[in-house]
Design an enzyme around this catalytic site. Structure first.
Site, PDB file in Angstrom:
ATOM      1  N   HIS A  34       1.227  -0.916  -0.159  1.00 19.72           N
ATOM      2  CA  HIS A  34       0.437  -0.201   0.172  1.00 19.72           C
ATOM      3  C   HIS A  34       0.793   1.235  -0.612  1.00 19.72           C
ATOM      4  CE1 HIS A  34      -3.452  -2.199   1.948  1.00 19.72           C
ATOM      5  NE2 HIS A  34      -2.377  -2.570   2.185  1.00 19.72           N
ATOM      6  N   GLU A 116       2.292  -0.856   4.584  1.00 27.17           N
ATOM      7  CA  GLU A 116       2.044   0.438   4.135  1.00 27.17           C
ATOM      8  C   GLU A 116       3.702   1.203   3.360  1.00 27.17           C
ATOM      9  OE1 GLU A 116      -0.741   2.021   3.366  1.00 27.17           O
ATOM     10  OE2 GLU A 116      -1.795   1.221   4.887  1.00 27.17           O
ATOM     11  N   HIS A 155      -2.597  -3.215  -3.553  1.00 30.53           N
ATOM     12  CA  HIS A 155      -3.527  -2.790  -2.876  1.00 30.53           C
ATOM     13  C   HIS A 155      -4.665  -2.912  -4.485  1.00 30.53           C
ATOM     14  CE1 HIS A 155      -6.375  -1.145   0.093  1.00 30.53           C
ATOM     15  NE2 HIS A 155      -7.204  -2.148   0.009  1.00 30.53           N
ATOM     16  N   ASP A 165      -3.704   1.878  -4.707  1.00 32.22           N
ATOM     17  CA  ASP A 165      -2.331   2.202  -4.359  1.00 32.22           C
ATOM     18  C   ASP A 165      -2.146   0.667  -4.955  1.00 32.22           C
ATOM     19  OD1 ASP A 165      -4.534   1.429  -2.216  1.00 32.22           O
ATOM     20  OD2 ASP A 165      -2.690   1.455  -1.066  1.00 32.22           O
TER      21      ASP A 165
END
Ligand SMILES: [Zn+2]
Length: 181
Positions: A34, A116, A155, A165
């Protein structure tokens, strides 16, 4: 990157309440990548930690008012400067993918690790982030035999039409270096 009891030994730890047991704790077989920045396009603040610990101040920014009620988390964040923060131990389920499916199997959170990168869908990521990400992936692939190079998804791959993303600036070719298998 050393992993002890499902925590990265050298990462910052910010424990998130937004997690629960995996339905099958032995099934860790997907990595979902992400990107996130809070507020969007701004880097380096404490806002991501606050979002993942349900302490984001809704009055601080108009965007925060829209998202501060969300109960979300990822396992790991890689910041623009390469700093790594871990929120959820890998054997627990983090709440990052939402409604999703990978190769026909729904509920990706059940069996995935969410990573992330601090960034946006409109901008290149930093060199140091790729370096750290590759080190992290090496460690995860060693620690969890259900993972492999073929089981790393965006994602946007597992939630097409709903999520974009990490976006077109994420360079997948850079993930193929120094992998153990
Ligand atoms: Zn995402």
């Amino acid at each position: 990157m050393l992993i002890i009891d499902h925590w990265l030994a050298t990462a910052q730890r910010v424990a998130s309440p937004n997690s629960d047991p995996r339905p099958d704790p032995s099934d860790i077989s997907l990595i979902v990548l992400h990107c996130i920045s809070l507020p969007p396009g701004e880097f380096g603040s404490d806002s991501i930690n606050q979002l993942f610990t349900n302490s984001l101040n809704a009055t601080e920014h108009p965007y925060f008012a829209k998202i501060s009620h969300l109960k979300v988390s990822a396992h790991v964040l890689i910041r623009r400067d390469g700093t790594i923060v871990q929120y959820v131990p890998f054997h627990r389920r983090a709440w990052h993918a939402g409604i999703s499916s990978f190769r026909g199997r729904p509920r990706c959170n059940d069996f995935s690790i969410g990573i992330e990168l601090e960034g946006t869908e409109h901008m290149n990521f930093e060199e140091i982030q790729y370096l750290r990400l590759n080190n992290l992936l090496e460690g995860l692939l060693e620690a969890y035999p259900g993972l492999s190079q073929e089981r790393i998804a965006a994602h946007s791959d597992v939630a097409p039409g709903r999520k974009r993303d990490p976006g077109p600036h994420f360079d997948w070719a850079r993930l193929r270096i120094h992998w153990p298998r």
